[in-house]
Write a protein that holds these residues in place. Structure first.
Motif, mmCIF file in Angstrom:
data_model
loop_
_atom_site.group_PDB
_atom_site.id
_atom_site.type_symbol
_atom_site.label_atom_id
_atom_site.label_comp_id
_atom_site.label_asym_id
_atom_site.label_seq_id
_atom_site.Cartn_x
_atom_site.Cartn_y
_atom_site.Cartn_z
ATOM 1 N N ALA A 297 -5.255 -1.107 -3.732
ATOM 2 C CA ALA A 297 -6.231 -1.677 -4.665
ATOM 3 C C ALA A 297 -5.573 -2.000 -6.002
ATOM 4 O O ALA A 297 -5.830 -3.061 -6.596
ATOM 5 C CB ALA A 297 -7.397 -0.709 -4.855
ATOM 6 N N ASP A 298 -4.715 -1.102 -6.477
ATOM 7 C CA ASP A 298 -4.033 -1.337 -7.760
ATOM 8 C C ASP A 298 -3.082 -2.521 -7.664
ATOM 9 O O ASP A 298 -3.019 -3.362 -8.580
ATOM 10 C CB ASP A 298 -3.257 -0.081 -8.174
ATOM 11 C CG ASP A 298 -4.162 1.082 -8.558
ATOM 12 O OD1 ASP A 298 -5.365 0.850 -8.786
ATOM 13 O OD2 ASP A 298 -3.653 2.218 -8.633
ATOM 14 N N GLN B 63 -13.041 -1.896 -4.786
ATOM 15 C CA GLN B 63 -12.161 -0.921 -5.420
ATOM 16 C C GLN B 63 -11.158 -1.629 -6.340
ATOM 17 O O GLN B 63 -10.812 -1.114 -7.408
ATOM 18 C CB GLN B 63 -11.421 -0.123 -4.351
ATOM 19 C CG GLN B 63 -10.690 1.117 -4.849
ATOM 20 C CD GLN B 63 -10.195 1.983 -3.691
ATOM 21 O OE1 GLN B 63 -10.676 1.870 -2.565
ATOM 22 N NE2 GLN B 63 -9.249 2.844 -3.974
ATOM 23 N N CYS B 64 -10.707 -2.793 -5.940
ATOM 24 C CA CYS B 64 -9.779 -3.589 -6.747
ATOM 25 C C CYS B 64 -10.432 -4.037 -8.052
ATOM 26 O O CYS B 64 -9.841 -3.940 -9.125
ATOM 27 C CB CYS B 64 -9.306 -4.788 -5.928
ATOM 28 S SG CYS B 64 -8.535 -6.119 -6.871
ATOM 29 N N TRP C 247 -4.849 3.769 -0.110
ATOM 30 C CA TRP C 247 -5.885 2.806 -0.477
ATOM 31 C C TRP C 247 -5.856 2.495 -1.968
ATOM 32 O O TRP C 247 -5.994 1.337 -2.377
ATOM 33 C CB TRP C 247 -7.263 3.337 -0.076
ATOM 34 C CG TRP C 247 -7.660 2.935 1.297
ATOM 35 C CD1 TRP C 247 -7.479 3.631 2.455
ATOM 36 C CD2 TRP C 247 -8.307 1.715 1.674
ATOM 37 N NE1 TRP C 247 -7.966 2.918 3.514
ATOM 38 C CE2 TRP C 247 -8.484 1.757 3.081
ATOM 39 C CE3 TRP C 247 -8.749 0.606 0.969
ATOM 40 C CZ2 TRP C 247 -9.080 0.722 3.785
ATOM 41 C CZ3 TRP C 247 -9.355 -0.436 1.661
ATOM 42 C CH2 TRP C 247 -9.512 -0.364 3.068
ATOM 43 N N GLN C 248 -5.682 3.536 -2.787
ATOM 44 C CA GLN C 248 -5.663 3.309 -4.229
ATOM 45 C C GLN C 248 -4.455 2.478 -4.633
ATOM 46 O O GLN C 248 -4.550 1.595 -5.495
ATOM 47 C CB GLN C 248 -5.650 4.641 -4.975
ATOM 48 C CG GLN C 248 -5.850 4.487 -6.485
ATOM 49 C CD GLN C 248 -7.183 3.830 -6.816
ATOM 50 O OE1 GLN C 248 -8.241 4.293 -6.398
ATOM 51 N NE2 GLN C 248 -7.143 2.715 -7.568
ATOM 52 N N GLN D 209 -14.723 -3.236 0.967
ATOM 53 C CA GLN D 209 -14.529 -1.994 0.220
ATOM 54 C C GLN D 209 -13.304 -2.094 -0.692
ATOM 55 O O GLN D 209 -13.328 -1.673 -1.853
ATOM 56 C CB GLN D 209 -14.353 -0.829 1.195
ATOM 57 C CG GLN D 209 -14.032 0.514 0.541
ATOM 58 C CD GLN D 209 -13.687 1.593 1.563
ATOM 59 O OE1 GLN D 209 -13.998 1.470 2.738
ATOM 60 N NE2 GLN D 209 -13.030 2.647 1.110
ATOM 61 N N LEU D 210 -12.232 -2.679 -0.171
ATOM 62 C CA LEU D 210 -11.008 -2.844 -0.949
ATOM 63 C C LEU D 210 -11.243 -3.737 -2.162
ATOM 64 O O LEU D 210 -10.804 -3.421 -3.275
ATOM 65 C CB LEU D 210 -9.906 -3.424 -0.065
ATOM 66 C CG LEU D 210 -8.616 -3.806 -0.780
ATOM 67 C CD1 LEU D 210 -7.919 -2.578 -1.352
ATOM 68 C CD2 LEU D 210 -7.682 -4.561 0.169
ATOM 69 N N SER E 93 0.807 -1.222 0.000
ATOM 70 C CA SER E 93 0.000 0.000 0.000
ATOM 71 C C SER E 93 0.839 1.270 0.000
ATOM 72 O O SER E 93 0.293 2.360 0.121
ATOM 73 C CB SER E 93 -0.934 0.005 1.223
ATOM 74 O OG SER E 93 -0.184 -0.004 2.429
#
Length: 259
Positions: free
Chosen positions: A124-125, A168-169, A120-121, A164-165, A76
């Motif tokens: 997720a990426d 987003q993923c 977080w982004q 949530q993750l 992260s």
């Protein structure tokens, strides 16, 4: 009926060097094992030890950098993209050589130098990249919610955040890894969490609470939890990831009882 149980060789049977733990786990009645970080040993050596013992290695973690020594880890951290990709390459190599079914991505800790949204982004990426990389190999990718009492500053601490993750993923090869001990440590309704997230649970681990010891050392109704998993139709593995209060073989009454 009972779930299929695996032994976490990073915490169990530590009376022996890692290559000897496979045979110890098999002798105790386990058909499968997992290893947090197998990277101190050649993959071929560990695969041979597992094959000779007749046990399957079902899960490993990706390398996590400095996470286990108090750092932020890799997955992260917005400034550690190259290090994460190197870790992914090493993890994929070990996953293939060991024949694992799952690879777990440890989210890591927040870094004060970066905004939470960016953290977080990044996670997720990186989770999506890992899921896409391992999907053609038939390897499931998981990410774990870990309590922030034992690991302060951890990015993902609850099943709700994990859900949530995963949203987003956006990759269908990314799954939840839920640890009963971590849920209890966060004072989360365990039965509710298992029911509410069942469709996306890829792997389960357990230890008693408090103390993270063997079943029966704390207060958790683990047999009832295992019964619930049966009722829900869980067909995956439940990995014993506890800290034995004595020699591991002396802490396995629960396993004999549940077989």
């Amino acid at each position: 009926m009972m779930p299929r149980f695996a032994a976490n060789l990073s915490l169990l049977f530590t009376e022996y060097p890692l290559p000897q733990r496979f045979a110890a786990a098999a002798a105790a009645g386990f058909d499968a094992v997992e290893i947090q970080f197998p990277y101190d040993y050649p993959a071929a050596l560990l695969r041979t030890a597992a094959d000779e013992a007749g046990v399957r290695i079902i899960l490993i973690n990706l390398p996590a950098g400095d996470l286990m020594t108090g750092g932020c880890g890799l997955a992260s951290h917005p400034a550690r993209g190259a290090a994460f990709r190197d870790a992914l390459a090493q993890g994929v190599d070990y996953a293939q050589q060991l024949g694992v079914a799952m690879v777990n991505v440890l989210a890591g800790r927040f870094d004060a130098a970066h905004e939470p949204q960016q953290t977080w982004q990044t996670l997720a990426d990186n989770l999506a990249l890992t899921a896409a990389t391992l999907a053609p190999l038939g390897v499931r990718v998981t990410c774990e919610a870990i309590n922030d009492k034992d690991m302060p500053g951890f990015v993902v601490t609850t099943p709700a955040q994990l859900a949530q993750l995963l949203a987003q993923c956006g990759h269908d090869n990314a799954w939840m890894q839920l640890d009963i001990y971590h849920l209890a440590r966060m004072q989360i309704d365990i039965a509710g969490a298992l029911r509410d997230n069942f469709a996306k649970i890829g792997h389960i681990q357990f230890a008693d609470h408090p103390g993270r010891g063997e079943p029966g050392s704390g207060e958790l109704p683990l047999r009832q939890i295992f019964d619930l998993l049966d009722d829900l139709g869980y067909t995956g593995w439940c990995a014993a990831e506890y800290r034995p209060g004595k020699a591991t073989a002396q802490t396995l009454a629960w396993l004999a009882h549940d077989k």
